[in-house]
Enzyme design. Sequence first.
Site, PDB file in Angstrom:
ATOM      1  CB  SER A  46      12.623  -8.689 -11.435  1.00  0.00           C
ATOM      2  OG  SER A  46      11.306  -8.840 -11.900  1.00  0.00           O
ATOM      3  CD  GLU A  52       8.173  -4.201  -6.386  1.00  0.00           C
ATOM      4  OE1 GLU A  52       8.103  -4.721  -7.508  1.00  0.00           O
ATOM      5  OE2 GLU A  52       9.246  -4.036  -5.754  1.00  0.00           O
TER       6      GLU A  52
END
Length: 326
Positions: free
Chosen positions: A166, A260
């Site tokens: 991330s 996502e």
Amino acid sequence: MITPSDTLPAYARIIRHSGSWLRLWWLDKFLRMTIKRKFRYDADIPFLRCKQAALDLKVTRIDPQMRVQAIDCNGASAEWIMLPESRAEKVIFYIHGGAWMFKFPRLHHAMVANWSRRLQARALMVDYRLAPEHRFPAGLDDVWSSWQWLLAQGISAQDVIVAGDSAGGNLALALLHRIKATGGAIPACAVMLSPFVDFTLSSPSMVTNEKRDPMFSVAAMVGLRRHYLAPENMLATDASPLFADFSGLPPLFFQTSESEMLRDDSLRTAAAVHAAGVAVEVELWDKVPHVFQAFQELTHGAAALEHIVDFVGRHTTWSAPASGAG
């Protein structure tokens, strides 16, 4: 199961893992309740930190054989993570995620300990300064200081793999660009788990996957970036590494969720990497959340780790460890 797709480039593939659909269903609902509902544009960051620290402590199991040693890396904080199998000369340089504002010590310790065991390496995890107290580029500067400290210990860059998830994937890519820009020794390869690479939020999946993503929303993404950097820095390659020149970088491996919001950040980056003539692979995992590799409730993480081990084995001179998962 690995599934090629006519709509994907040759270096990308869809992964369908036969894990428990019930656990995935439960985790989806849990994340929507605990993260997506609370992570808004106007989120109270100190409040969320307290809630997430309590959750991290409650739900994460730690390998009893793992040892953690705090290290000062030229003024930046970091931790060695070691298992009995760890070889001192082989290093995973890991940069944790958390939207540049949070950290989940137990969750990341547990995941990286699994990597260390399978790769028979020790890991140096950078405990970089967090926003909003320390805005861009403070976190990257800490990562850079830690990298320089590591090499000063006599570790060869070819005995290091760089990895991050991330926000940590963003910092990992930014680190690679900084190493190249300064003429430094390039690590053997790098692994990114669902990296956030574009602060302009231009990836189509930011919109098309907003409802499918159980953790994030567009409002949350806009909110988090204002805590980290000023608008005039959004196109800086240290902040949005997607816009940098990828030539001369080591082989790169991306794992992301097909559903996502950050999916296309990986695909767009991989396209730029491929166009620059650098070896790249992308895995799109079906029906899993952001950084699914860290969730101990899912068997997907162990399966994903075996793919990472295979990639590292093909792009380093490290001897191949024995398989740990069927």
